[in-house]
Design a protein around this motif. Structure first.
Motif, PDB file in Angstrom:
ATOM      1  N   ASN A  26      11.333 -19.965  33.666  1.00 23.00           N
ATOM      2  CA  ASN A  26      12.672 -19.411  33.805  1.00 23.00           C
ATOM      3  C   ASN A  26      13.062 -18.663  32.537  1.00 23.00           C
ATOM      4  O   ASN A  26      12.980 -19.206  31.436  1.00 23.00           O
ATOM      5  N   SER A  27      13.474 -17.399  32.702  1.00 25.02           N
ATOM      6  CA  SER A  27      13.883 -16.605  31.541  1.00 25.02           C
ATOM      7  C   SER A  27      15.109 -15.770  31.896  1.00 25.02           C
ATOM      8  O   SER A  27      15.538 -15.734  33.056  1.00 25.02           O
ATOM      9  N   MET A  28      15.642 -15.107  30.900  1.00 23.90           N
ATOM     10  CA  MET A  28      16.871 -14.338  31.085  1.00 23.90           C
ATOM     11  C   MET A  28      16.606 -12.841  30.931  1.00 23.90           C
ATOM     12  O   MET A  28      15.732 -12.422  30.170  1.00 23.90           O
ATOM     13  N   GLY A  29      17.386 -12.049  31.657  1.00 22.20           N
ATOM     14  CA  GLY A  29      17.385 -10.607  31.447  1.00 22.20           C
ATOM     15  C   GLY A  29      16.321  -9.875  32.218  1.00 22.20           C
ATOM     16  O   GLY A  29      16.458  -9.635  33.415  1.00 22.20           O
ATOM     17  N   THR A  30      15.234  -9.542  31.547  1.00 17.02           N
ATOM     18  CA  THR A  30      14.147  -8.794  32.170  1.00 17.02           C
ATOM     19  C   THR A  30      12.814  -9.357  31.687  1.00 17.02           C
ATOM     20  O   THR A  30      12.762 -10.130  30.725  1.00 17.02           O
ATOM     21  N   ILE A  31      11.732  -8.957  32.354  1.00 17.57           N
ATOM     22  CA  ILE A  31      10.390  -9.319  31.879  1.00 17.57           C
ATOM     23  C   ILE A  31       9.950  -8.210  30.930  1.00 17.57           C
ATOM     24  O   ILE A  31       9.316  -7.226  31.327  1.00 17.57           O
ATOM     25  N   ASN A  32      10.312  -8.355  29.681  1.00 11.26           N
ATOM     26  CA  ASN A  32       9.943  -7.372  28.668  1.00 11.26           C
ATOM     27  C   ASN A  32       9.070  -8.032  27.612  1.00 11.26           C
ATOM     28  O   ASN A  32       8.655  -9.192  27.762  1.00 11.26           O
ATOM     29  N   GLN A  33       8.794  -7.320  26.541  1.00 13.13           N
ATOM     30  CA  GLN A  33       7.913  -7.871  25.521  1.00 13.13           C
ATOM     31  C   GLN A  33       8.519  -9.105  24.869  1.00 13.13           C
ATOM     32  O   GLN A  33       7.807 -10.052  24.517  1.00 13.13           O
ATOM     33  N   GLN A  34       9.846  -9.122  24.722  1.00 12.45           N
ATOM     34  CA  GLN A  34      10.490 -10.308  24.159  1.00 12.45           C
ATOM     35  C   GLN A  34      10.254 -11.529  25.052  1.00 12.45           C
ATOM     36  O   GLN A  34       9.971 -12.624  24.558  1.00 12.45           O
ATOM     37  N   ALA A  35      10.363 -11.340  26.374  1.00  8.88           N
ATOM     38  CA  ALA A  35      10.113 -12.434  27.316  1.00  8.88           C
ATOM     39  C   ALA A  35       8.671 -12.897  27.219  1.00  8.88           C
ATOM     40  O   ALA A  35       8.378 -14.097  27.276  1.00  8.88           O
ATOM     41  N   MET A  36       7.752 -11.939  27.047  1.00  9.35           N
ATOM     42  CA  MET A  36       6.338 -12.291  26.897  1.00  9.35           C
ATOM     43  C   MET A  36       6.089 -13.042  25.593  1.00  9.35           C
ATOM     44  O   MET A  36       5.310 -13.998  25.546  1.00  9.35           O
ATOM     45  N   ASP A  37       6.762 -12.605  24.540  1.00  7.06           N
ATOM     46  CA  ASP A  37       6.596 -13.298  23.261  1.00  7.06           C
ATOM     47  C   ASP A  37       7.082 -14.745  23.355  1.00  7.06           C
ATOM     48  O   ASP A  37       6.513 -15.646  22.731  1.00  7.06           O
ATOM     49  N   GLN A  38       8.154 -14.955  24.112  1.00  9.22           N
ATOM     50  CA  GLN A  38       8.664 -16.318  24.300  1.00  9.22           C
ATOM     51  C   GLN A  38       7.684 -17.177  25.096  1.00  9.22           C
ATOM     52  O   GLN A  38       7.724 -18.401  25.017  1.00  9.22           O
ATOM     53  N   LEU A  39       6.807 -16.504  25.837  1.00  8.58           N
ATOM     54  CA  LEU A  39       5.822 -17.225  26.654  1.00  8.58           C
ATOM     55  C   LEU A  39       4.482 -17.339  25.917  1.00  8.58           C
ATOM     56  O   LEU A  39       3.431 -17.430  26.529  1.00  8.58           O
ATOM     57  N   HIS A  40       4.548 -17.323  24.593  1.00  8.49           N
ATOM     58  CA  HIS A  40       3.300 -17.412  23.821  1.00  8.49           C
ATOM     59  C   HIS A  40       2.582 -18.735  24.045  1.00  8.49           C
ATOM     60  O   HIS A  40       1.384 -18.857  23.768  1.00  8.49           O
ATOM     61  N   TYR A  41       3.304 -19.736  24.571  1.00 13.34           N
ATOM     62  CA  TYR A  41       2.688 -21.056  24.808  1.00 13.34           C
ATOM     63  C   TYR A  41       1.491 -20.952  25.742  1.00 13.34           C
ATOM     64  O   TYR A  41       0.535 -21.708  25.627  1.00 13.34           O
ATOM     65  N   VAL A  42       1.548 -19.999  26.663  1.00 14.78           N
ATOM     66  CA  VAL A  42       0.450 -19.875  27.629  1.00 14.78           C
ATOM     67  C   VAL A  42      -0.825 -19.413  26.940  1.00 14.78           C
ATOM     68  O   VAL A  42      -1.932 -19.727  27.376  1.00 14.78           O
ATOM     69  N   THR A  43      -0.670 -18.663  25.837  1.00  8.43           N
ATOM     70  CA  THR A  43      -1.860 -18.181  25.128  1.00  8.43           C
ATOM     71  C   THR A  43      -2.527 -19.294  24.320  1.00  8.43           C
ATOM     72  O   THR A  43      -3.667 -19.146  23.886  1.00  8.43           O
ATOM     73  N   GLU A  44      -1.806 -20.388  24.108  1.00 10.08           N
ATOM     74  CA  GLU A  44      -2.343 -21.502  23.320  1.00 10.08           C
ATOM     75  C   GLU A  44      -2.986 -22.581  24.179  1.00 10.08           C
ATOM     76  O   GLU A  44      -3.518 -23.564  23.657  1.00 10.08           O
ATOM     77  N   LEU A  45      -2.930 -22.414  25.508  1.00 10.62           N
ATOM     78  CA  LEU A  45      -3.433 -23.465  26.393  1.00 10.62           C
ATOM     79  C   LEU A  45      -4.922 -23.728  26.186  1.00 10.62           C
ATOM     80  O   LEU A  45      -5.370 -24.877  26.239  1.00 10.62           O
ATOM     81  N   SER A  46      -5.695 -22.670  25.967  1.00 10.51           N
ATOM     82  CA  SER A  46      -7.136 -22.862  25.792  1.00 10.51           C
ATOM     83  C   SER A  46      -7.460 -23.609  24.503  1.00 10.51           C
ATOM     84  O   SER A  46      -8.553 -24.163  24.354  1.00 10.51           O
ATOM     85  N   GLU A  47      -6.485 -23.630  23.568  1.00 10.41           N
ATOM     86  CA  GLU A  47      -6.666 -24.390  22.330  1.00 10.41           C
ATOM     87  C   GLU A  47      -6.107 -25.804  22.447  1.00 10.41           C
ATOM     88  O   GLU A  47      -6.322 -26.637  21.559  1.00 10.41           O
ATOM     89  N   ARG A  48      -5.380 -26.076  23.537  1.00 11.07           N
ATOM     90  CA  ARG A  48      -4.714 -27.364  23.697  1.00 11.07           C
ATOM     91  C   ARG A  48      -5.314 -28.227  24.810  1.00 11.07           C
ATOM     92  O   ARG A  48      -5.081 -29.432  24.854  1.00 11.07           O
ATOM     93  N   ILE A  49      -6.035 -27.580  25.730  1.00 10.05           N
ATOM     94  CA  ILE A  49      -6.546 -28.290  26.909  1.00 10.05           C
ATOM     95  C   ILE A  49      -8.047 -28.060  27.034  1.00 10.05           C
ATOM     96  O   ILE A  49      -8.529 -26.944  26.813  1.00 10.05           O
ATOM     97  N   LYS A  50      -8.766 -29.118  27.384  1.00 13.42           N
ATOM     98  CA  LYS A  50     -10.192 -28.982  27.716  1.00 13.42           C
ATOM     99  C   LYS A  50     -10.356 -29.196  29.226  1.00 13.42           C
ATOM    100  O   LYS A  50      -9.829 -30.150  29.780  1.00 13.42           O
ATOM    101  N   SER A  51     -11.092 -28.299  29.854  1.00 12.32           N
ATOM    102  CA  SER A  51     -11.350 -28.474  31.286  1.00 12.32           C
ATOM    103  C   SER A  51     -12.482 -29.451  31.519  1.00 12.32           C
ATOM    104  O   SER A  51     -12.484 -30.194  32.503  1.00 12.32           O
ATOM    105  N   LYS A  52     -13.450 -29.485  30.596  1.00 10.40           N
ATOM    106  CA  LYS A  52     -14.606 -30.373  30.735  1.00 10.40           C
ATOM    107  C   LYS A  52     -14.811 -31.165  29.456  1.00 10.40           C
ATOM    108  O   LYS A  52     -14.393 -30.742  28.365  1.00 10.40           O
ATOM    109  N   SER A  53     -15.481 -32.293  29.599  1.00  9.72           N
ATOM    110  CA  SER A  53     -15.699 -33.162  28.442  1.00  9.72           C
ATOM    111  C   SER A  53     -16.957 -32.781  27.663  1.00  9.72           C
ATOM    112  O   SER A  53     -17.219 -33.348  26.614  1.00  9.72           O
TER     113      SER A  53
END
Length: 589
Positions: free
Chosen positions: A124-151
Motif C-alpha cells: 500500500n502506497s500513496m500518490g502514484t507509482i513513481n521512483q519515490q514509491a519504488m525507492d520506498q519498496l527497496h525492501y524487495v531488493t533485499e529479499l535475496s540477502e534475507r531469505i534462502k530458498s534451499k538449505s
C-alpha cells in the motif's frame, strides 16, 4: 476472533511471538488458511483496507496523528466470506519507514515475514507509482540477502532467488489518493497496465540504471502474479481522521466502489497458503512457520524456506505416525473381538489394518526424507502385530486350559477315587480319554493353541496313565510292551505335529512380512509418483514464468537484461529434465 491481536511484537528492536495469538492458530486445525498481509509506508491507510477485508468498520487501529500506530504484525482470523470451510487470516504490519525507529533493520524483517507468511501480499502506497514509491519498496531488493530458498551450502544469489517465484505470494499494489488520469498516449489504460508500465525497466548502462531497474526486476522475478488497484481520496481532508466512523454514504462514491472491487478480488483470487509440494497450510502449520522464521531471524540466521518445510514435516510426521498407530490399534481391537482360530486369520486381519494405517500416514505425511518416519511406523506395526499374536495365543491358551479342566475333571476325580485300579481298567481309561479328547475337539473357538495345550495336558498326565498301565496285571508281557511302544510312538507323533505347526506359523509370518513389504513399496511408489508430479508441475510453472519475463524484456528491447535470465532458465530446464528422467526411471522400476 472479535478483534485483532498482536502476532509478532516489535519491542526494543526485537521480534517476539505472542503466545496468545499462537493458541488461536493452534485451534484452526482443519480449515485451510488464506493469508493476506498488507505492508507499506506508515500512514497510508493500510489498516482501513484490512478492516474492510474483515467485514468491519474498525478493528485494526487507524492512526490519525503523525505517530505510527501499528507495531509489529497484528492478526485477525475470520471465516472466509466466499470460501466455505476456509479461514481468512489478515496480517496488518507496522508502517515502514517510521522516522522514530532510527534504522530500518526491523522494517526489513517485518516485510520479509509478511512475504514468507502470506499467500497474497498487498503493498500500500500513496500518490502514484513513481521512483519515490519504488525507492520506498527497496525492501524487495533485499529479499535475496534475507531469505534462502534451499538449505544447500554455497548456493549463489541468482540461483537462490530463482526459486522465489515458486514460494512467494501473489503481489497486489494498492495506490491511495490517486489523482492522475489513467491514460497513456491519449488512450485510457487499466490499473494493471499502469503497474506494468511502472515496472518497465530503463535502458542505459548497467551501472547507471541499476538502482532504477533493481526493484522493478525483483518484483517481476519474485512474485508469480501481480495486480494493481487505485483509490481516489475517500473524503475531504478534515474528515480523514474519522474515516473508520464514517458511513459509506459519507465517502466518495468512486472510493467506495474501488474498495468493494479490491475486497471482491482478494476474496475470489487469493489462494490458500501452500508450501513446496502443494502442502496446504492450516492454523497449526502457520504457527510453526511463524516460530521457525522468527527464531531464525532473532538468532541472526537467514530464514530458509526449505528448512522451514522440513522442520514442519519432522514435527507433523512424528504426530502422524502416532495417529496411524492409534488407527491400527482401534480397528484391530474392533475386528479381533475374540482370539482367532488360526494364525493366518489374525495375519489377514493385520494386513488389512496395517494397510489402512500406512495409508493414513502416506495421505497426511509430507517431506518424509529417506522414508524415516514410514520405516519407523512399519517397525512399530510389526511389534504391535507380534503383540497381538502373543495376546491371541495367550487368550487361546487360557480358554483351552479352562476347557480341558472342565472336560477332564470328572476323569481326574475318578482316578483319584481309584476307579481304574482293577485289572482291565487301563483299556477303559484309554477309551474314556479318547472320548474326552473327541469332546474337546468338538468344542468351537479354541484358537491357535488348541492342539499344543491338549498335548501339554496329556503329557502332564503321562505319569497317571503309566501308573494305571503298571497296575493292570491283566495285560501280558507282550501286550504291555506293545502298549509302551504305542505310547512312545504317539508322543513322538505329537511332538512332530507340534514342530510342524511351529514351522507353519513361522512360514506364515515370513510370508506376511513379504506381502507387507510389497504393499509398502506399492504405497510408497504411488506417494513418490504423486510428489514427483507435483514437483514437475512446480518446475514447469516456474520455467513458464521465467520465459514470460524474458519475452517481456525482449519485447521492451532489453536484450542485456534478458540475457541475465538465460542462466536461470537453463538451470530450471536442467532440473526439470532431471525430474522427468527420475520419474520415468521410477515407473520402469
Amino acid at each position: 476472533m472479535e478483534a485483532p491481536i498482536c502476532l509478532v511484537e516489535n519491542s526494543n528492536r526485537e521480534l517476539m511471538v505472542n503466545q496468545q495469538a499462537l493458541q488461536i492458530l493452534t485451534s484452526i486445525t482443519k480449515p485451510p488458511v488464506v493469508v493476506v498481509a498488507i505492508v507499506g509506508p506508515y500512514h497510508t491507510g493500510k489498516s482501513y483496507l484490512v478492516n474492510k477485508l474483515a467485514g468491519k468498520k474498525s478493528g485494526f487501529s487507524l492512526g490519525s496523528t503523525v505517530q505510527s500506530h501499528t507495531k509489529g504484525i497484528w492478526m485477525w482470523c475470520v471465516p472466509h466470506p466466499t470460501k466455505p470451510n476456509h479461514t481468512l487470516v489478515l496480517l496488518d504490519t507496522e508502517g515502514l519507514g517510521d522516522v522514530e525507529k532510527g534504522d530500518n533493520k526491523n522494517d526489513t524483517w517485518i516485510f520479509t515475514l509478511a512475504v514468507l507468511l502470506s499467500s497474497t501480499l498487498v503493498y500500500n502506497s500513496m500518490g502514484t507509482i513513481n521512483q519515490q514509491a519504488m525507492d520506498q519498496l527497496h525492501y524487495v531488493t533485499e529479499l535475496s540477502e534475507r531469505i534462502k530458498s534451499k538449505s544447500a551450502p554455497n548456493i549463489d544469489e541468482a540461483e537462490n532467488s530463482s526459486d522465489f517465484v515458486t514460494f512467494f505470494p501473489d503481489f497486489v499494489w494498492t495506490v491511495r489518493d490517486f489523482t492522475l488520469e489513467l491514460e497513456m498516449n491519449g488512450k485510457p489504460i487499466t490499473s494493471d497496465e499502469y503497474l506494468e508500465i511502472a515496472l518497465k525497466p530503463k535502458k542505459g548502462k548497467p551501472e547507471e540504471v541499476r538502482m532504477f531497474n533493481l526493484p522493478r526486476q525483483c518484483i517481476c522475478q519474485f512474485f508469480p502474479k501481480k495486480k494493481c488497484f487505485i483509490f481516489d481520496r475517500p473524503t475531504e481532508r478534515k474528515k480523514l481522521s474519522q474515516l473508520e466512523k464514517l458511513h459509506d454514504s459519507e465517502l466518495e462514491p468512486e472510493f467506495v466502489e474501488q474498495v468493494e472491487s479490491f475486497c471482491s478480488y482478494i476474496f475470489q483470487h487469493s489462494n490458500v497458503k501452500t508450501l513446496q509440494g502443494g502442502i496446504t497450510v492450516n492454523g497449526p502449520r502457520l504457527e510453526n512457520l511463524i516460530l521457525t522464521y522468527v527464531e531464525a531471524i532473532t538468532s541472526g540466521e537467514m530464514p530458509c524456506m526449505e528448512n522451514a518445510v522440513l522442520a514442519l514435516a519432522q514435527m507433523e510426521n512424528s504426530a502422524i505416525v502416532q495417529r496411524a498407530l492409534t488407527h491400527y490399534e482401534e480397528i484391530m481391537i474392533k475386528r479381533v473381538q475374540f482370539h482367532t482360530e488360526t494364525l493366518q486369520e489374525l495375519l489377514d486381519i493385520h494386513a488389512i489394518c496395517e494397510s489402512e494405517a500406512i495409508e493414513v500416514f502416506i495421505k497426511n505425511s509430507f517431506k518424509d526424507v529417506d522414508q524415516k518416519f514410514q520405516k519407523e511406523l512399519v517397525k512399530i506395526l510389526e511389534a504391535k502385530r507380534d503383540a497381538f499374536c502373543q495376546q491371541n495365543q495367550n487368550e487361546s491358551t487360557k480358554q483351552c486350559r479352562a476347557l480341558l479342566q472342565d472336560i477332564f475333571s470328572p476323569l481326574e476325580e475318578a482316578v483319584k477315587n481309584g476307579d481304574f485300579s482293577k485289572p482291565g481298567d487301563y483299556g477303559l481309561f484309554l477309551q474314556k480319554t479318547k472320548e474326552l479328547k473327541q469332546k474337546y475337539y468338538q468344542q468351537p473357538r479354541k484358537g491357535i493353541q488348541a492342539e499344543e495345550i491338549l498335548q501339554e495336558y496329556l503329557k502332564s498326565k503321562e505319569g497317571v496313565a503309566d501308573a494305571i498301565l503298571q497296575a493292570d496285571h491283566s495285560l501280558s508281557a507282550k501286550e504291555w510292551d506293545i502298549e509302551v511302544e504305542r505310547v512312545k510312538t504317539q508322543a513322538a507323533e505329537a511332538a512332530a505335529r507340534q514342530l510342524e505347526e511351529m514351522q507353519k506359523k513361522t512360514l506364515e509370518i515370513i510370508e506376511q512380512n513379504e506381502r507387507s513389504h510389497r504393499e509398502h513399496i506399492n504405497q510408497l511408489t504411488q506417494k513418490m509418483e504423486t510428489e514427483r508430479k507435483q514437483l514437475i508441475e512446480e518446475q514447469k510453472n516456474n520455467l513458464a514464468l521465467k520465459l514470460q519475463q524474458q519475452e517481456q524484456l525482449i519485447t521492451f528491447g532489453f536484450q542485456n537484461e534478458s540475457e541475465e535470465l538465460k542462466n536461470q532458465i537453463k538451470a530450471l530446464e536442467n532440473r526439470l529434465s532431471e525430474s522427468q528422467k527420475r520419474r520415468r526411471g521410477c515407473v520402469i522400476c
